[in-house]
Structure formats: C-alpha cells, structure tokens
Design a protein around this motif. Structure first.
Motif, mmCIF file in Angstrom:
data_model
loop_
_atom_site.group_PDB
_atom_site.id
_atom_site.type_symbol
_atom_site.label_atom_id
_atom_site.label_comp_id
_atom_site.label_asym_id
_atom_site.label_seq_id
_atom_site.Cartn_x
_atom_site.Cartn_y
_atom_site.Cartn_z
ATOM 1 N N GLY A 1 67.049 79.874 96.504
ATOM 2 C CA GLY A 1 67.363 80.815 97.579
ATOM 3 C C GLY A 1 66.172 81.198 98.432
ATOM 4 O O GLY A 1 66.080 82.333 98.898
ATOM 5 N N LEU A 2 65.267 80.248 98.671
ATOM 6 C CA LEU A 2 64.103 80.548 99.509
ATOM 7 C C LEU A 2 64.486 80.649 100.979
ATOM 8 O O LEU A 2 63.809 81.336 101.752
ATOM 9 N N VAL A 3 65.536 79.945 101.370
ATOM 10 C CA VAL A 3 66.111 80.087 102.715
ATOM 11 C C VAL A 3 67.547 80.569 102.558
ATOM 12 O O VAL A 3 68.181 80.318 101.532
ATOM 13 N N PRO A 4 68.102 81.252 103.572
ATOM 14 C CA PRO A 4 69.450 81.817 103.442
ATOM 15 C C PRO A 4 70.563 80.901 103.926
ATOM 16 O O PRO A 4 71.688 81.355 104.113
ATOM 17 N N PHE A 5 70.264 79.620 104.133
ATOM 18 C CA PHE A 5 71.257 78.669 104.618
ATOM 19 C C PHE A 5 71.223 77.428 103.736
ATOM 20 O O PHE A 5 70.318 77.247 102.912
ATOM 21 N N GLN A 6 72.227 76.570 103.915
ATOM 22 C CA GLN A 6 72.341 75.350 103.127
ATOM 23 C C GLN A 6 71.844 74.143 103.922
ATOM 24 O O GLN A 6 72.074 74.061 105.128
ATOM 25 N N ILE A 7 71.188 73.224 103.234
ATOM 26 C CA ILE A 7 70.704 71.981 103.836
ATOM 27 C C ILE A 7 71.491 70.811 103.262
ATOM 28 O O ILE A 7 71.710 70.739 102.049
ATOM 29 N N ASN A 8 71.902 69.904 104.131
ATOM 30 C CA ASN A 8 72.397 68.600 103.700
ATOM 31 C C ASN A 8 71.347 67.566 104.096
ATOM 32 O O ASN A 8 71.276 67.165 105.255
ATOM 33 N N PRO A 9 70.487 67.139 103.145
ATOM 34 C CA PRO A 9 69.497 66.109 103.467
ATOM 35 C C PRO A 9 70.171 64.764 103.715
ATOM 36 O O PRO A 9 71.324 64.547 103.327
ATOM 37 N N HIS A 10 69.453 63.863 104.342
ATOM 38 C CA HIS A 10 69.941 62.503 104.623
ATOM 39 C C HIS A 10 71.214 62.533 105.479
ATOM 40 O O HIS A 10 72.060 61.639 105.365
ATOM 41 N N TYR A 11 71.361 63.547 106.318
ATOM 42 C CA TYR A 11 72.625 63.685 107.056
ATOM 43 C C TYR A 11 72.904 62.438 107.893
ATOM 44 O O TYR A 11 72.035 61.941 108.612
ATOM 45 N N LEU A 12 74.139 61.931 107.790
ATOM 46 C CA LEU A 12 74.553 60.717 108.494
ATOM 47 C C LEU A 12 75.714 61.016 109.425
ATOM 48 O O LEU A 12 76.650 61.736 109.048
ATOM 49 N N ASP A 13 75.683 60.425 110.612
ATOM 50 C CA ASP A 13 76.797 60.531 111.547
ATOM 51 C C ASP A 13 77.789 59.385 111.376
ATOM 52 O O ASP A 13 78.925 59.469 111.830
ATOM 53 N N ALA A 14 77.350 58.323 110.733
ATOM 54 C CA ALA A 14 78.115 57.082 110.718
ATOM 55 C C ALA A 14 79.430 57.210 109.963
ATOM 56 O O ALA A 14 79.539 57.928 108.972
ATOM 57 N N HIS A 15 80.425 56.503 110.467
ATOM 58 C CA HIS A 15 81.705 56.329 109.784
ATOM 59 C C HIS A 15 81.927 54.824 109.701
ATOM 60 O O HIS A 15 82.382 54.206 110.665
ATOM 61 N N PRO A 16 81.609 54.203 108.552
ATOM 62 C CA PRO A 16 81.621 52.732 108.473
ATOM 63 C C PRO A 16 82.993 52.139 108.806
ATOM 64 O O PRO A 16 84.036 52.718 108.484
ATOM 65 N N ASP A 17 82.972 50.983 109.436
ATOM 66 C CA ASP A 17 84.213 50.264 109.730
ATOM 67 C C ASP A 17 84.989 50.013 108.443
ATOM 68 O O ASP A 17 84.421 49.598 107.423
ATOM 69 N N GLY A 18 86.293 50.262 108.500
ATOM 70 C CA GLY A 18 87.140 50.017 107.350
ATOM 71 C C GLY A 18 87.156 51.130 106.326
ATOM 72 O O GLY A 18 87.901 51.063 105.341
ATOM 73 N N HIS A 19 86.339 52.161 106.538
ATOM 74 C CA HIS A 19 86.299 53.286 105.596
ATOM 75 C C HIS A 19 87.260 54.369 106.062
ATOM 76 O O HIS A 19 87.114 54.928 107.144
ATOM 77 N N ALA A 20 88.254 54.679 105.243
ATOM 78 C CA ALA A 20 89.273 55.656 105.630
ATOM 79 C C ALA A 20 89.023 57.029 105.015
ATOM 80 O O ALA A 20 89.825 57.948 105.200
#
Length: 233
Positions: free
Chosen positions: A148-167
């Motif tokens: 709890g050193l910061v008051p927010f949550q981090i998602n490391p390695h954040y990706l925008d990609a939505h791979p082809d064929g992935h539903a």
C-alpha cells in the motif's frame, strides 16, 4: 517517500534490466548497497536471480545483497539503505514476504525515506493489493493485501493487443472487471518500457509511451509523460 515502479525488467532484444538501469542509477544516487527480495523467482534459484541483479547493478555502482541469504530476512530489510523487489510470480512473492514479515517492514521503512525499486511483481507489491497482477495463483498467500505504498493499482506489462482468433477477454476488459468490483479505486495500465517515479510528493510517468487510466464510471483514457498525475494520489 521515494518509489521507482517499473513495468518490466527487459525489453525485447535487450539485456536484462538494460532499459531501466540508468533511471535506477539516478534514483539510487548516493546509495552504495541495496537489499534485494528475490522471492518471485519460481523456475530458477534465488542465487541465480541475485547474480543477474548484482551484475546489472554493478554497472551503476550499487552493491546488492539478498534477504534469502540472511538468517533474519526481516531484520536485514529493516537495516537496508534501499529495498529492491524483483519480478516473477506475484503470488509466490507475496506469500513468502508475508510469511517472513517483510511486507510490514516495507510499510514501515519506505515512508521513512528508504528508497524502493520494484519491477513487474515488485511494482504490484507497492499497491494496496495484488488484484491487478497478470500472474497465475500458483500458491495461496494469506491475503491479497500488499504494502500500500501508493493508493492505486498497477497492471504491469499492460497490453492493448487482441490477438487474431482470440475470443476471450482483453487486458482492458479484465481491468474493467476489477474497477467494477472496486469502484473507489484507480487502476493504471503501465506499458512495457515505462515506469512511475514518486519523489518529493510528485508522481511522474517515465518512458516513451502513454499510461492507461481506469476508473469506474469513466471511459478509460491515456496520460502521457509530463502530465499531472496528482489525481492518483
């Protein structure tokens, strides 16, 4: 309080900790030795992990010791001039830190001014909980609560990609689920090659890519290096 929270250790085609080493060096200026927490390692030994970190930190003039070699890990961390928490599996990391009392030491020492450096799982540990990690729960910690050193949550390695064929769900959809269940929390998607630095009460995004902001009731949006991030605090 001084924090350097790094999304990832290694960019594609680079050596381990190559891209963040100069920022780490600037952040730890004046520190000759750091105490390392290697417990996110699963498929390689803590000694191997320590050797990799020692080799890179030697290039910036900082020695590294590891809590796994100490007879009293919590006591060693309490005496540390800087604390470094490496990436790997967040659940394994937190379970061991809880068992050894290291989470409480971090909660006490970092607000007193001991610099904290974390990457990947080590950045998750700086958040209120580990609920926005990408990792599989291969072990069960006592709770999902982190330092709890910061008051927010981090998602490391954040990706925008939505791979082809992935539903299935995208990373964004998973984080939207988190903020729907936790409507009072901000979550940030920290893309690879980027980090958050907190010094002198100021939170700064470092790197060449924007960071994605998630808040219940708002459309996700981007912030850029140099933008005011005080709303997260």
């Amino acid at each position: 309080m001084r924090l350097l929270l790094i999304s990832n250790s290694t960019n594609a085609g680079e050596a381990y900790l190559e891209y963040p080493k100069h920022e780490i060096g600037k952040f730890l200026e004046g520190v000759d030795e750091a105490m390392f927490v290697p417990y996110a390692a699963v498929t390689f030994s803590f000694d191997e992990y320590l050797a990799k970190v020692q080799a890179r930190f030697a290039e910036i003039g900082v020695g590294v010791r590891s809590v796994h070699r100490e007879s009293n890990p919590a006591g060693a961390l309490r005496r540390a001039r800087a604390i470094v928490v490496g990436g790997g599996n967040t659940f394994r990391l937190v379970k061991t830190m809880q068992e050894q009392g290291l989470m409480q030491v971090i909660r006490e020492r970092v607000p007193e001014g001991v610099p904290y450096v974390g990457w990947s799982a080590g950045s998750n540990v700086a958040c209120p909980t580990i609920c926005t990690t990408n990792d599989m729960p291969i072990v069960e910690p006592a709770s999902f609560n982190a330092a709890g050193l910061v008051p927010f949550q981090i998602n490391p390695h954040y990706l925008d990609a939505h791979p082809d064929g992935h539903a299935g769900e995208t990373r964004e959809q998973r984080i939207l689920e988190y903020i729907a269940a936790n409507p009072d929390m901000y979550a940030v998607g920290l893309r690879e090659g980027c980090m958050l630095r907190f010094e002198d009460g100021v939170l700064t995004l470092v790197g060449g890519r924007p960071m994605r902001i998630f808040r219940h009731g708002e459309r996700p949006y981007e912030v850029n290096p140099g933008d005011d991030l005080s709303f997260l605090l």
